[in-house]
Design an enzyme around this catalytic site. Sequence first.
Site, mmCIF file in Angstrom:
data_model
loop_
_atom_site.group_PDB
_atom_site.id
_atom_site.type_symbol
_atom_site.label_atom_id
_atom_site.label_comp_id
_atom_site.label_asym_id
_atom_site.label_seq_id
_atom_site.Cartn_x
_atom_site.Cartn_y
_atom_site.Cartn_z
ATOM 1 N N LYS A 91 0.831 -1.211 0.000
ATOM 2 C CA LYS A 91 0.000 0.000 0.000
ATOM 3 C C LYS A 91 0.864 1.258 0.000
ATOM 4 C CE LYS A 91 -1.175 1.823 3.809
ATOM 5 N NZ LYS A 91 -1.307 2.920 4.724
ATOM 6 N N ASN A 92 1.867 1.286 0.864
ATOM 7 C CA ASN A 92 2.623 2.538 0.997
ATOM 8 C C ASN A 92 3.543 2.806 -0.198
ATOM 9 O OD1 ASN A 92 1.290 3.181 3.307
ATOM 10 N ND2 ASN A 92 2.874 2.410 4.698
ATOM 11 N N CYS A 115 -4.052 8.211 9.666
ATOM 12 C CA CYS A 115 -4.268 7.574 10.959
ATOM 13 C C CYS A 115 -3.841 8.515 12.059
ATOM 14 C CB CYS A 115 -3.425 6.299 11.058
ATOM 15 S SG CYS A 115 -4.141 4.917 10.195
ATOM 16 N N ARG A 141 1.952 14.830 13.507
ATOM 17 C CA ARG A 141 2.672 14.338 12.315
ATOM 18 C C ARG A 141 3.078 15.544 11.485
ATOM 19 N NH1 ARG A 141 -0.164 8.939 10.156
ATOM 20 N NH2 ARG A 141 1.741 8.795 8.937
ATOM 21 N N GLN A 147 9.941 18.543 7.417
ATOM 22 C CA GLN A 147 11.055 18.046 6.602
ATOM 23 C C GLN A 147 10.708 18.044 5.107
ATOM 24 O OE1 GLN A 147 14.117 17.543 8.137
ATOM 25 N NE2 GLN A 147 12.845 18.400 9.759
ATOM 26 N N ASP A 164 4.828 -0.025 12.058
ATOM 27 C CA ASP A 164 3.550 -0.539 11.557
ATOM 28 C C ASP A 164 3.288 -1.985 11.994
ATOM 29 O OD1 ASP A 164 3.128 1.891 10.386
ATOM 30 O OD2 ASP A 164 3.612 1.261 8.359
ATOM 31 N N ARG A 172 -8.553 0.601 5.018
ATOM 32 C CA ARG A 172 -7.649 1.544 4.333
ATOM 33 C C ARG A 172 -6.427 0.827 3.789
ATOM 34 N NH1 ARG A 172 -6.935 7.026 7.636
ATOM 35 N NH2 ARG A 172 -5.358 7.152 6.029
HETATM 36 C C1 EPZ Z 1 4.897 6.431 6.517
HETATM 37 O O1 EPZ Z 1 4.289 7.534 7.156
HETATM 38 C C2 EPZ Z 1 3.828 5.399 6.353
HETATM 39 N N1 EPZ Z 1 2.760 5.967 5.547
HETATM 40 C C3 EPZ Z 1 3.309 4.973 7.699
HETATM 41 O O2 EPZ Z 1 2.412 3.912 7.456
HETATM 42 C C4 EPZ Z 1 4.439 4.469 8.561
HETATM 43 O O3 EPZ Z 1 3.971 4.224 9.865
HETATM 44 C C5 EPZ Z 1 5.563 5.517 8.625
HETATM 45 O O4 EPZ Z 1 5.966 5.900 7.289
HETATM 46 C C6 EPZ Z 1 6.800 5.031 9.368
HETATM 47 O O5 EPZ Z 1 7.328 3.907 8.738
HETATM 48 C C7 EPZ Z 1 2.874 5.993 4.232
HETATM 49 O O6 EPZ Z 1 3.851 5.535 3.648
HETATM 50 C C8 EPZ Z 1 1.743 6.574 3.469
HETATM 51 P P1 EPZ Z 1 7.445 9.422 8.521
HETATM 52 P P2 EPZ Z 1 5.011 8.945 7.179
HETATM 53 O O7 EPZ Z 1 7.479 10.705 7.762
HETATM 54 O O8 EPZ Z 1 5.736 9.111 5.891
HETATM 55 C C9 EPZ Z 1 8.232 12.625 12.002
HETATM 56 C C10 EPZ Z 1 0.547 2.561 7.900
HETATM 57 O O9 EPZ Z 1 -0.045 2.022 8.850
HETATM 58 N N2 EPZ Z 1 8.262 13.646 10.947
HETATM 59 O O10 EPZ Z 1 8.508 8.425 8.261
HETATM 60 O O11 EPZ Z 1 4.017 9.947 7.545
HETATM 61 C C11 EPZ Z 1 6.853 12.015 12.171
HETATM 62 O O12 EPZ Z 1 6.028 12.824 12.993
HETATM 63 C C12 EPZ Z 1 1.190 3.857 8.132
HETATM 64 O O13 EPZ Z 1 0.585 2.098 6.750
HETATM 65 C C13 EPZ Z 1 8.638 14.933 11.262
HETATM 66 O O14 EPZ Z 1 8.920 15.269 12.410
HETATM 67 O O15 EPZ Z 1 6.026 8.734 8.350
HETATM 68 C C14 EPZ Z 1 7.178 10.683 12.780
HETATM 69 O O16 EPZ Z 1 7.396 10.848 14.161
HETATM 70 C C15 EPZ Z 1 0.640 4.770 9.070
HETATM 71 N N3 EPZ Z 1 8.673 15.851 10.254
HETATM 72 C C16 EPZ Z 1 8.497 10.301 12.114
HETATM 73 O O17 EPZ Z 1 9.046 11.544 11.609
HETATM 74 C C17 EPZ Z 1 8.359 15.556 8.967
HETATM 75 O O18 EPZ Z 1 8.411 16.448 8.111
HETATM 76 C C18 EPZ Z 1 8.406 9.328 10.962
HETATM 77 O O19 EPZ Z 1 7.411 9.771 10.060
HETATM 78 C C19 EPZ Z 1 8.008 14.241 8.654
HETATM 79 C C20 EPZ Z 1 7.962 13.290 9.667
#
Ligand code: EPZ
Length: 430
Positions: free
Chosen positions: A22-23, A117, A122, A126, A305, A397
């Site tokens: 999915k991702n 979710c 979030r 970055q 996840d 989802r």
């Molecule tokens: C992706 O979310 C996945 N979603 C999530 O999948 C997954 O849990 C996550 O990566 C971690 O592996 C998709 O790919 C659509 P991140 P993402 O940016 O990209 C912080 C599922 O169940 N952060 O790697 O949103 C953030 O708050 C899900 O399929 C910042 O601070 O995750 C978090 O604490 C839900 N600033 C950490 O980094 C930013 O600009 C990691 O988030 C971006 C992120």
Amino acid sequence: MELYAMKGGVPLVGEVEIGGAKNAALAILAAAIMTDETVTVENVPDVRDTNVLMAAMESVGAMVVKTDRHTVKINGSKIDNLVIDDEHIKKIRASYYLLGALLGKYKHAEVPLPGGCNLGTRAIDQHIKGFRALGADVRVEHGFVVAEATKLKGGHIFMDKVSVGATINVMMAAVMAEGRTTIENAAKEPHVVDLANFLNCMGANIKGAGTDVIRINGVPKLHKAEYAIIPDQIEAGTFMMAAAITKGDITVKNVIPKHLECISAKLLEIGCEVEESDDAVRVVATKRLNNTQVKTLPYPGFPTDMQPQITVILGLSEGISIVTESIFDNRFKYVDELIKMGADIKVEGNTAIITGVPRYSGANVSAPDLRAGAALVLAGLAAESLTVVDDIKYIERGYEDFPEKLKNLGAQIAKVRDQKELKRIEFGVS
Ligand code: EPZ
């Protein structure tokens, strides 16, 4: 409101076929509009998030045609609107991939601040930092992220935090920027690599995806491609855990075992048997499992996840286990639901202290998010008597045909329309 109803206690046995990730699909579908030629994407999971994203792409003029359940043809040549204002898109986190894709192609994009979710704060700082490093002006106005540039120029970006989404978004924005972009401290998840491979098939020049430094040499334009999405690491992991929790024997087919190593290692450590072959992993559990410690980390660490699913297993294991969530600040909301089923878990900050209980008892619980919802279903499949999981829209989802796949493994589970229909269903519960 639709529900899943299940009666636990049956060991799940058999084979299950894993769908596309999915991702990865969300990133690849968004990136497919970056050329004016037609792109064919195979192995697209038929889940709510991918369908919502495709509807949003259509709403701005992209042609999106499903030629079968998992194959989609996309043509972005007729896009005539750079403002994504679709009611549903606000609800999915990956809406922000249209920001990178549209900015990269048209140098302008307006996308609602992402939902998704509810896992805590979030941020998207970055992503914004990366777009700005490429020369874009980015601001948040009236709930929208607005990004625009007269031209994008390659830049050097050091991510302050490892972020899957920011790495993917900046990669998309940079593929057609002038000159070279370097992303340091990049995310290494399989779906980051899959997107890079897809963009390279479209004529991009990306090197280093899968390591923490990604180098992108801008190209003037992208062209048509045919591409098949990798198997879903988390769907596969969820079925591996279903074998563990029900003391079953499941062969999870059509996977890349390398992507599952951290999950296999944990299952081995707590007492499961795990057998790997070229494109399958078999998990067998025959006895009560052992306690352990788990800390979620970016890939190749243990995925956030999979955190709710392993917690549900450890809730039934011997002794005391510790699970530490280091990616999101609000990913233990499901613990209250699990406690209704008899679990003994205390959450202190980002740590869950789990004292294994011998069994769960069926209860009415609500899925607070996608993976936690799937984990509650796993708990229900191991519980005595009837468990009802509501708010299954979250589960849908990201899991295609979840109850059907579980049923094929012997689970007593049904999707029911509402409480009224539930009363009519006979699970043999005394
Ligand atoms: C992706 O979310 C996945 N979603 C999530 O999948 C997954 O849990 C996550 O990566 C971690 O592996 C998709 O790919 C659509 P991140 P993402 O940016 O990209 C912080 C599922 O169940 N952060 O790697 O949103 C953030 O708050 C899900 O399929 C910042 O601070 O995750 C978090 O604490 C839900 N600033 C950490 O980094 C930013 O600009 C990691 O988030 C971006 C992120």
